[in-house]
Design a protein around this motif. Sequence first.
Motif, PDB file in Angstrom:
ATOM      1  N   MET A  13       8.892   7.937   2.691  1.00 25.17           N
ATOM      2  CA  MET A  13       8.648   6.566   2.235  1.00 25.17           C
ATOM      3  C   MET A  13       9.950   5.891   1.798  1.00 25.17           C
ATOM      4  SD  MET A  13       4.832   6.651   0.652  1.00 25.17           S
ATOM      5  CE  MET A  13       4.923   8.008  -0.469  1.00 25.17           C
ATOM      6  N   SER A  27      11.530   4.805   4.938  1.00 27.99           N
ATOM      7  CA  SER A  27      10.727   3.719   5.527  1.00 27.99           C
ATOM      8  C   SER A  27      11.047   2.400   4.807  1.00 27.99           C
ATOM      9  CB  SER A  27       9.244   4.094   5.445  1.00 27.99           C
ATOM     10  OG  SER A  27       8.448   3.071   4.954  1.00 27.99           O
ATOM     11  N   ARG A  28      11.190   2.467   3.488  1.00 23.56           N
ATOM     12  CA  ARG A  28      11.557   1.263   2.730  1.00 23.56           C
ATOM     13  C   ARG A  28      12.978   0.804   3.079  1.00 23.56           C
ATOM     14  NH1 ARG A  28      11.863   3.204  -2.052  1.00 23.56           N
ATOM     15  NH2 ARG A  28      10.028   4.548  -2.056  1.00 23.56           N
ATOM     16  N   ARG A  47       5.933   6.790  12.759  1.00 24.01           N
ATOM     17  CA  ARG A  47       5.764   6.282  11.384  1.00 24.01           C
ATOM     18  C   ARG A  47       6.815   5.209  11.078  1.00 24.01           C
ATOM     19  NH1 ARG A  47       5.978   6.297   5.968  1.00 24.01           N
ATOM     20  NH2 ARG A  47       4.116   6.980   4.832  1.00 24.01           N
ATOM     21  N   ILE A  77       8.636  -5.593  -0.359  1.00 29.99           N
ATOM     22  CA  ILE A  77       8.686  -4.369   0.456  1.00 29.99           C
ATOM     23  C   ILE A  77       8.058  -3.194  -0.293  1.00 29.99           C
ATOM     24  CG2 ILE A  77      10.292  -2.639   1.417  1.00 29.99           C
ATOM     25  CD1 ILE A  77      11.981  -5.043   2.347  1.00 29.99           C
ATOM     26  N   TYR A  78       8.399  -3.064  -1.556  1.00 34.13           N
ATOM     27  CA  TYR A  78       7.918  -1.916  -2.326  1.00 34.13           C
ATOM     28  C   TYR A  78       6.494  -2.163  -2.815  1.00 34.13           C
ATOM     29  CZ  TYR A  78       7.885   1.794  -5.879  1.00 34.13           C
ATOM     30  OH  TYR A  78       7.566   2.896  -6.628  1.00 34.13           O
ATOM     31  N   ASN A  79       5.614  -1.214  -2.506  1.00 37.28           N
ATOM     32  CA  ASN A  79       4.241  -1.296  -2.987  1.00 37.28           C
ATOM     33  C   ASN A  79       3.935   0.049  -3.667  1.00 37.28           C
ATOM     34  OD1 ASN A  79       1.435  -1.222  -3.293  1.00 37.28           O
ATOM     35  ND2 ASN A  79       1.082  -2.492  -1.482  1.00 37.28           N
ATOM     36  N   LYS A  89       5.227  -8.360   6.363  1.00 37.82           N
ATOM     37  CA  LYS A  89       5.612  -8.722   4.996  1.00 37.82           C
ATOM     38  C   LYS A  89       6.519  -9.960   4.992  1.00 37.82           C
ATOM     39  CE  LYS A  89       5.147  -4.261   2.727  1.00 37.82           C
ATOM     40  NZ  LYS A  89       5.796  -2.991   2.406  1.00 37.82           N
ATOM     41  N   ILE A  99      -0.901   7.380  -1.309  1.00 40.58           N
ATOM     42  CA  ILE A  99      -0.506   8.326  -0.237  1.00 40.58           C
ATOM     43  C   ILE A  99      -0.133   9.671  -0.853  1.00 40.58           C
ATOM     44  CG2 ILE A  99       1.242   8.798   1.551  1.00 40.58           C
ATOM     45  CD1 ILE A  99       1.277   5.759   2.130  1.00 40.58           C
ATOM     46  N   VAL A 151       5.182  -3.222   9.631  1.00 35.43           N
ATOM     47  CA  VAL A 151       4.787  -3.653   8.272  1.00 35.43           C
ATOM     48  C   VAL A 151       5.833  -4.654   7.743  1.00 35.43           C
ATOM     49  CG1 VAL A 151       4.502  -2.881   5.882  1.00 35.43           C
ATOM     50  CG2 VAL A 151       3.498  -1.557   7.717  1.00 35.43           C
ATOM     51  N   ARG A 190       0.314   1.640  -3.247  1.00 38.11           N
ATOM     52  CA  ARG A 190       0.076   2.246  -1.924  1.00 38.11           C
ATOM     53  C   ARG A 190       0.797   3.600  -1.816  1.00 38.11           C
ATOM     54  NH1 ARG A 190      -2.266   3.513   2.727  1.00 38.11           N
ATOM     55  NH2 ARG A 190      -0.867   3.548   4.516  1.00 38.11           N
ATOM     56  N   GLU A 191       2.023   3.656  -2.300  1.00 34.48           N
ATOM     57  CA  GLU A 191       2.778   4.918  -2.215  1.00 34.48           C
ATOM     58  C   GLU A 191       2.106   5.999  -3.061  1.00 34.48           C
ATOM     59  OE1 GLU A 191       7.005   4.873  -2.436  1.00 34.48           O
ATOM     60  OE2 GLU A 191       7.204   3.104  -1.158  1.00 34.48           O
ATOM     61  N   GLN A 223      12.921  -1.052   6.224  1.00 33.10           N
ATOM     62  CA  GLN A 223      12.364  -2.389   6.037  1.00 33.10           C
ATOM     63  C   GLN A 223      13.374  -3.334   5.378  1.00 33.10           C
ATOM     64  OE1 GLN A 223       8.201  -2.464   4.572  1.00 33.10           O
ATOM     65  NE2 GLN A 223       8.289  -0.247   4.759  1.00 33.10           N
TER      66      GLN A 223
HETATM   67  C1  ISJ Z   1       5.075   0.801   4.804  1.00 31.77           C
HETATM   68  C2  ISJ Z   1       4.930   0.086   3.683  1.00 31.77           C
HETATM   69  O1  ISJ Z   1       6.007  -0.251   2.841  1.00 31.77           O
HETATM   70  C3  ISJ Z   1       6.473   0.615   1.820  1.00 31.77           C
HETATM   71  C4  ISJ Z   1       6.559   1.980   2.374  1.00 31.77           C
HETATM   72  C5  ISJ Z   1       5.453   2.771   2.390  1.00 31.77           C
HETATM   73  C6  ISJ Z   1       5.344   3.923   3.339  1.00 31.77           C
HETATM   74  O2  ISJ Z   1       6.357   4.266   3.960  1.00 31.77           O
HETATM   75  O3  ISJ Z   1       4.249   4.476   3.489  1.00 31.77           O
HETATM   76  C7  ISJ Z   1       4.397   2.454   1.517  1.00 31.77           C
HETATM   77  C8  ISJ Z   1       4.416   1.380   0.686  1.00 31.77           C
HETATM   78  C9  ISJ Z   1       5.568   0.484   0.595  1.00 31.77           C
HETATM   79  O4  ISJ Z   1       6.286   0.770  -0.580  1.00 31.77           O
HETATM   80  C10 ISJ Z   1       3.624  -0.465   3.260  1.00 31.77           C
HETATM   81  O5  ISJ Z   1       3.604  -1.369   2.419  1.00 31.77           O
HETATM   82  O6  ISJ Z   1       2.613  -0.008   3.813  1.00 31.77           O
END
Ligand code: ISJ
Length: 385
Positions: free
Chosen positions: A74, A77-78, A24, A42-44, A35, A51, A31, A47-48, A81
Amino acid sequence: MKLEEVRKEIDQIDEQMLNLFLRRMDAAAQVARIKAQTGQPIYNQRREQEILDEVTKKAGAYAAPAKILFQTMMDVSRALQHNLLGGGKELREQIEHADAAPLRERVDAVIACPGTKGSFSSLAAKNLFPDSTLAFYPRFYDVFDAVKKGEATFGVVPVENSTAGSVEEVYDLLLKHRFFIAGEEMLPIDHCLCGVPGATLSSIRRIYSHPQGLNQCRGIIDACSAEAVACDNTAIAADLVAKERDPANAAICSAQAAQKNGLVILKKPAQDIGGNTTRFIVISRTLIIEPEADKISLSFSLPHVTGSLHRILSRFAACGLNLTKIESRPMENSRFEYLFYLDFTGSARAKDTLSLLCALSGDLPEFTFLGNYAARRESGETADI
Ligand SMILES: C=C(O[C@@H]1C=C(C(=O)O)C=C[C@H]1O)C(=O)O
């Protein structure tokens, strides 16, 4: 099934989960690269949320803990990024190039202190800057203003007392000006109740001091059945009592302030609780990180979302940073929204900590790095000035 067998199963699950987590994170890194090419943030949030909705729907009885797990994934993950894309670049450069010359050696510095000679802040300032010049300003507000205008190089102000708690006004001023904290000092605070010659404990009707001094000495105020009168500073209270020459007035201040104003000490110590200690900070317009800096201060705001503070704190904990203070103050022009102020143990120059700070600076609303300085664990001596 026996305990050993279940544990074996847990070990297998953990291994699979770890592999999936690593996959992951690698996917999140991809990603990030996309981007960077397409210029997307970076922050979406959408999408979060999608999920999290999906996880909550599918996790049944474990919906709440599953949500925490995925939110945390997440978050990291951010953070990855942000680091890959050089997030918090300015902060990184600022920290890497911070001035490291020790405070004690800054002999040309002018130090703004609240009150007048003998104020507790000036005693702390003398310990921190033994060879510098002190300049006095009536209120905490004026000390910050003097630093802002460059009249003073640094300011020394109290932030918390072991009996009366935080000096909220100073936190508000700090968060408003966003000055850096360059150092701290701790002083044992021995208050004196003092009056003009001829005054006695039974003649006292009014007691002047800073609200912090009054709060630390409630017992003696009640015992005298006196009115508590708030002043800008304890040393200013002593000055006032000396000028008014009324045996019904008394001040709660340091022994030094009493002596400087020719007052007689009616009770010492005047505070309710033993071991009364105040912590002071050095405010500065420029970032100074002394080599032995081991305490980090920062502030940020948070959305009113379940678990948002917990998630941030867990990222500090994962980095091995110990939270030593948290304060929340109402934000200007907003109802019931807060700025959080935090102190942690740690060095901003340590690789992982610096990466975390840079990631947070890109991730958190109103994030401000307020400094990295040497923590005081023992009280300093009360200097005589
Ligand atoms: C991975 C991403 O970046 C960020 C992290 C996400 C994640 O870890 O699932 C989801 C959305 C974004 O805030 C994405 O945009 O898909």
